[in-house]
Design an enzyme around this catalytic site. Structure first.
Site, short mmCIF file in Angstrom:
data_model
loop_
_atom_site.label_atom_id
_atom_site.label_comp_id
_atom_site.label_asym_id
_atom_site.label_seq_id
_atom_site.Cartn_x
_atom_site.Cartn_y
_atom_site.Cartn_z
N GLN A 15 8.47 -3.35 -3.95
CA GLN A 15 8.48 -2.82 -2.58
C GLN A 15 7.10 -2.85 -1.92
O GLN A 15 6.99 -2.72 -0.71
CB GLN A 15 9.03 -1.38 -2.55
CG GLN A 15 8.23 -0.35 -3.30
CD GLN A 15 7.92 0.88 -2.48
OE1 GLN A 15 6.75 1.16 -2.23
NE2 GLN A 15 8.92 1.62 -2.05
N SER A 49 9.37 3.09 2.57
CA SER A 49 8.14 2.67 1.89
C SER A 49 7.65 3.77 0.95
O SER A 49 8.29 4.06 -0.06
CB SER A 49 7.08 2.27 2.93
OG SER A 49 5.98 1.65 2.32
N LEU A 50 6.54 4.42 1.26
CA LEU A 50 6.05 5.54 0.47
C LEU A 50 7.15 6.56 0.19
O LEU A 50 7.24 7.13 -0.91
CB LEU A 50 4.89 6.22 1.21
CG LEU A 50 4.62 7.69 0.88
CD1 LEU A 50 4.01 7.82 -0.49
CD2 LEU A 50 3.78 8.34 1.95
N HIS A 59 3.23 -4.53 2.89
CA HIS A 59 4.50 -5.26 2.73
C HIS A 59 4.35 -6.74 3.10
O HIS A 59 5.21 -7.31 3.76
CB HIS A 59 5.61 -4.59 3.54
CG HIS A 59 5.84 -3.17 3.12
ND1 HIS A 59 6.40 -2.84 1.90
CD2 HIS A 59 5.53 -1.99 3.71
CE1 HIS A 59 6.44 -1.52 1.78
NE2 HIS A 59 5.91 -0.98 2.86
N ARG A 118 -1.30 4.41 -5.60
CA ARG A 118 -0.71 3.41 -4.72
C ARG A 118 -1.51 3.29 -3.43
O ARG A 118 -1.82 2.19 -2.96
CB ARG A 118 0.74 3.78 -4.43
CG ARG A 118 1.52 2.81 -3.55
CD ARG A 118 2.95 3.34 -3.37
NE ARG A 118 3.83 2.45 -2.61
CZ ARG A 118 4.00 2.48 -1.31
NH1 ARG A 118 3.33 3.35 -0.57
NH2 ARG A 118 4.86 1.64 -0.72
N GLN A 171 4.35 6.32 5.71
CA GLN A 171 3.09 6.34 6.44
C GLN A 171 3.33 6.14 7.93
O GLN A 171 4.17 5.33 8.34
CB GLN A 171 2.18 5.23 5.90
CG GLN A 171 0.72 5.52 6.09
CD GLN A 171 -0.15 4.77 5.10
OE1 GLN A 171 0.27 4.49 4.00
NE2 GLN A 171 -1.36 4.46 5.49
#
Length: 311
Positions: free
Chosen positions: A250, A91-92, A200, A116, A10
């Site tokens: 994560q 991340s993603l 996060h 998600r 992102q």
């Protein structure tokens, strides 16, 4: 060349991403078409035409970025004989890495990241959380600031992006106080990030719980290419439960991107290929190591240049 494929997360989204790939390659068109059918929405139109505000919604951003990266990577799969020795994603982007390594198929991947994105967007009410980039302080210094501020608030180091760039995440009041302290302690810049939630951090616990349920019944294949995961910055174990646990962890754990790049370099990687929208990861890798080659593949022109070098 010992190559690692890396996939953005992102923040890399821009209106128009993937359009020329879609118009040029039939296999890329099929990826977009599958995404539209699977999600029951015109994701392709959102990627190509926006508006940016709608594309920036987490629930849209995550499947959009995965789809663009997957469309580009599908063409590379067809044309590049050399396989990467690692895959990783920010991340993603870790979901894209798993798709590329055939941990799960594309319809499963795009549904998971849609879920998600929705779970992360709904984990905290608007305005409760925030994120900020702290530039010019070491990781230990930023961690200490988070410790000093976390008195009734949540404030955590969320992304270890590159030397001197750490993102913090938590309650909005804690972010504001953390930025003030960071400036007092010598930070060059403190930049409030335009995100809709405190990713996060422990404030994402509700999202992690939802994704644990979503992943429970998903069929997982052992990755065909080693995955370096965000939570551990190490080669992920290939059994189903370890992969599911990693994808749940994560969401609340920090993204250890700098450590992941160092790990892959220690394992022999000399070339990183960023696949997807933008050049954010390429720029981070440049700050981490000047000894590696960095290639960004985000368009037809950049793909052609890469193919000419490698095929």
């Amino acid at each position: 060349m010992k190559i690692a494929y890396i996939f953005p997360g992102q923040g890399s989204q821009i209106v128009g991403m993937g359009a020329d790939i879609y118009n040029t390659y039939e296999s890329a068109r099929k990826i977009f078409d599958v995404a539209d059918r699977t999600l029951g929405m015109q994701l392709r139109n959102l990627c190509f035409n926006g508006p940016q505000e709608t594309l920036n919604l987490t629930v849209n951003t995550q499947p959009a970025l995965l789809t663009v990266s997957a469309a580009i990577a599908t063409v590379l799969k067809e044309r590049v004989k050399i396989k990467p020795i690692f895959c990783a994603g920010h991340s993603l982007g870790e979901y894209t890495a798993h798709w590329f390594a055939n941990t799960f198929d594309f319809p499963t991947a795009v549904k998971l990241v849609r879920d998600r994105g929705h779970a992360m967007q709904m984990a905290t009410p608007p305005g409760v959380g925030a994120m900020a980039a702290i530039v010019g302080l070491g990781s230990d210094e930023v961690i200490q600031i988070c410790t000093d501020v976390s008195n009734g608030w949540i404030l955590e180091a969320a992304n270890f992006n590159s030397p001197g760039q750490v993102v913090i995440s938590g309650h909005k009041e804690a972010i504001d106080r953390g930025m003030d302290i960071a400036k007092e302690r010598g930070a060059k810049k403190c930049i409030l990030l335009p995100v809709s939630a405190p990713f996060h951090s422990k404030l994402m616990d509700p999202a992690a719980a939802i994704m644990k349920e979503k992943l429970a019944d998903i069929h997982i294949n052992p990755p065909e290419i080693p995955i370096v995961n965000n939570a551990d910055a190490a080669t992920l174990q290939t059994d189903s439960q370890s992969i599911k646990d990693s994808l749940v962890r994560q969401i609340t754990a920090p993204v250890k991107w700098e450590q992941s790049i160092y790990y892959m370099i220690s394992q022999g990687v000399d070339t990183f290929v960023e696949i997807g929208s933008g050049r954010i990861l390429s720029n981070l890798v440049k700050r981490i190591s000047r000894d590696c080659e960095i290639i960004s593949v985000s368009s037809v022109d950049s793909m052609d240049a890469f193919l000419q070098r490698i095929v």
